[in-house]
Enzyme design. Sequence first.
Site, PDB file in Angstrom:
ATOM      1  N   ASP A   9      -9.051   6.518   8.417  1.00 43.58           N
ATOM      2  CA  ASP A   9      -8.024   5.188   7.900  1.00 43.58           C
ATOM      3  C   ASP A   9      -6.866   5.496   6.668  1.00 43.58           C
ATOM      4  O   ASP A   9      -7.036   7.131   6.362  1.00 43.58           O
ATOM      5  CB  ASP A   9      -8.837   4.067   6.942  1.00 43.58           C
ATOM      6  CG  ASP A   9      -8.120   3.504   6.494  1.00 43.58           C
ATOM      7  OD1 ASP A   9      -6.955   2.718   7.363  1.00 43.58           O
ATOM      8  OD2 ASP A   9      -7.952   2.552   5.638  1.00 43.58           O
ATOM      9  N   TYR A  11      -3.787   3.950   4.601  1.00 42.15           N
ATOM     10  CA  TYR A  11      -3.449   2.875   3.423  1.00 42.15           C
ATOM     11  C   TYR A  11      -4.754   2.795   2.837  1.00 42.15           C
ATOM     12  O   TYR A  11      -5.277   2.582   2.826  1.00 42.15           O
ATOM     13  CB  TYR A  11      -3.036   1.695   3.745  1.00 42.15           C
ATOM     14  CG  TYR A  11      -1.175   1.946   4.354  1.00 42.15           C
ATOM     15  CD1 TYR A  11      -0.514   2.969   4.467  1.00 42.15           C
ATOM     16  CD2 TYR A  11      -1.394   1.185   5.848  1.00 42.15           C
ATOM     17  CE1 TYR A  11       0.684   2.781   5.100  1.00 42.15           C
ATOM     18  CE2 TYR A  11      -0.411   1.915   6.994  1.00 42.15           C
ATOM     19  CZ  TYR A  11       0.387   2.208   6.168  1.00 42.15           C
ATOM     20  OH  TYR A  11       2.266   2.373   7.478  1.00 42.15           O
ATOM     21  N   ARG A  40      -1.353  -8.035  -0.581  1.00 43.23           N
ATOM     22  CA  ARG A  40      -2.120  -6.921  -0.298  1.00 43.23           C
ATOM     23  C   ARG A  40      -3.512  -7.841   0.994  1.00 43.23           C
ATOM     24  O   ARG A  40      -3.937  -7.760   1.523  1.00 43.23           O
ATOM     25  CB  ARG A  40      -3.230  -5.805  -0.883  1.00 43.23           C
ATOM     26  CG  ARG A  40      -5.162  -5.195  -0.259  1.00 43.23           C
ATOM     27  CD  ARG A  40      -4.133  -4.334   1.063  1.00 43.23           C
ATOM     28  NE  ARG A  40      -4.814  -3.788   1.388  1.00 43.23           N
ATOM     29  CZ  ARG A  40      -5.242  -2.657   3.103  1.00 43.23           C
ATOM     30  NH1 ARG A  40      -3.777  -3.066   3.304  1.00 43.23           N
ATOM     31  NH2 ARG A  40      -6.502  -2.581   2.665  1.00 43.23           N
ATOM     32  N   ASN A 116      -4.445   0.760  11.149  1.00 40.74           N
ATOM     33  CA  ASN A 116      -3.010  -0.797  11.654  1.00 40.74           C
ATOM     34  C   ASN A 116      -1.745  -1.173  11.346  1.00 40.74           C
ATOM     35  O   ASN A 116      -1.590  -1.651  12.364  1.00 40.74           O
ATOM     36  CB  ASN A 116      -3.546  -2.221  10.516  1.00 40.74           C
ATOM     37  CG  ASN A 116      -4.998  -2.876  10.913  1.00 40.74           C
ATOM     38  OD1 ASN A 116      -5.334  -2.121  11.523  1.00 40.74           O
ATOM     39  ND2 ASN A 116      -5.492  -3.525  10.457  1.00 40.74           N
TER      40      ASN A 116
END
Lengths: 220, 220
Positions: A9, A11, A40, A116
């Site tokens: 992943d 971030y 967030r 994402n």
Amino acid sequence: MPLEALVFDAYGTLFDVHSVIARCEARWPGHGAALSHLWRAKQLEYSWLRSLMGRYVDFETITADALRFACQSLDLACDAADTRTLMEAYRNLETFPEVTEVMSALQGRKRAILSNGSSDMLNAVVRSSGLDATLDAVLSVDALKIYKPDPRVYQLAVDALAVDRERIGFVSSNCWDACGAKSFGFRVFWINRAGNPVDALGAVPDQILTKLSDMLPLLS
Amino acid sequence: MPLEALVFDAYGTLFDVHSVIARCEARWPGHGAALSHLWRAKQLEYSWLRSLMGRYVDFETITADALRFACQSLDLACDAADTRTLMEAYRNLETFPEVTEVMSALQGRKRAILSNGSSDMLNAVVRSSGLDATLDAVLSVDALKIYKPDPRVYQLAVDALAVDRERIGFVSSNCWDACGAKSFGFRVFWINRAGNPVDALGAVPDQILTKLSDMLPLLS
């Protein structure tokens, strides 16, 4: 079963979003922590809701939308220039200190990002951090127009790397992402930097670690 | 176009969850608000994540899981008896004061509940509140095993009531639910009791109101 590939992943896992929080605090003194937290939370919420609604827009749009919501909710002024500055910060994040060591130790295996983030955002931060030389692939959900933890997202890595799911190690600092990847069938390392409880999502990470380099002795 | 049916979300829309918050405060003095907030956030998060993962379990299970996570996260002791007591509170919620007036005013139109709640939870609270006499249907996502805002959930109401989507008014106090219902094609009333900003989800509610009875003069 030895792992042929490691998929990360982006971030919060490879890239430290601390500088974004610092910029929030600099722009809205006394509100940086609350704003970053709500921003967030809304960013993730919008990614899940839009996936369920079939109303995908890219992560850059979701992130800017979430910032505007968070500012409005906390009664903080936020104009187009503020949004631009903060979105720009996402393109210049630093990696966590142990990333260089981890990437070197993984040489010989395939290494990729699955995020994402939009391709545009991801390519920018990968280049600015100098991580591009160590990665075999930078994979964005944008190709599918649906967000994690939909299993089709994790399948992207299987297809792009041409490695079976059981031979892919997946690494995320987000518990829900780690659970989603485990549910899909990866071997999963949850980097639990904050010491959070594990989420109850029907699949649990194989390993719960406090930093990225803790996984190195576990690879075989 | 006149509305033939009104479909209501349950928790927070018809039923006031205030008593659950009060019980949290009574059990964990000084932590009721923080716990309730995190509990609710996790409950929704689990419903969206499990929908995306294809790992459905019913809302009673999700709600209990979310409570355990929230207590663990806030370092509050929570045993099986605590969970039972709080889950029981969900079965005995009171309706908001204007519900009786609204339901009476809607006589002659079809009236239904469409909720994430399990049939068992919903039937209990509908009976205990005395609302059962005024409803044509109590619809649970449990029939589909996916949660709001997946459009298939809203389709449940169309099928059960045999009314076209354009002739259904949908009422929710959750903005994301209101947006999901609008995206599906209902005429939507968002009951924004808390004065929140509208979410950026690609579809906006037709009307933003502060209480249920405000919609009555708008029906035609």
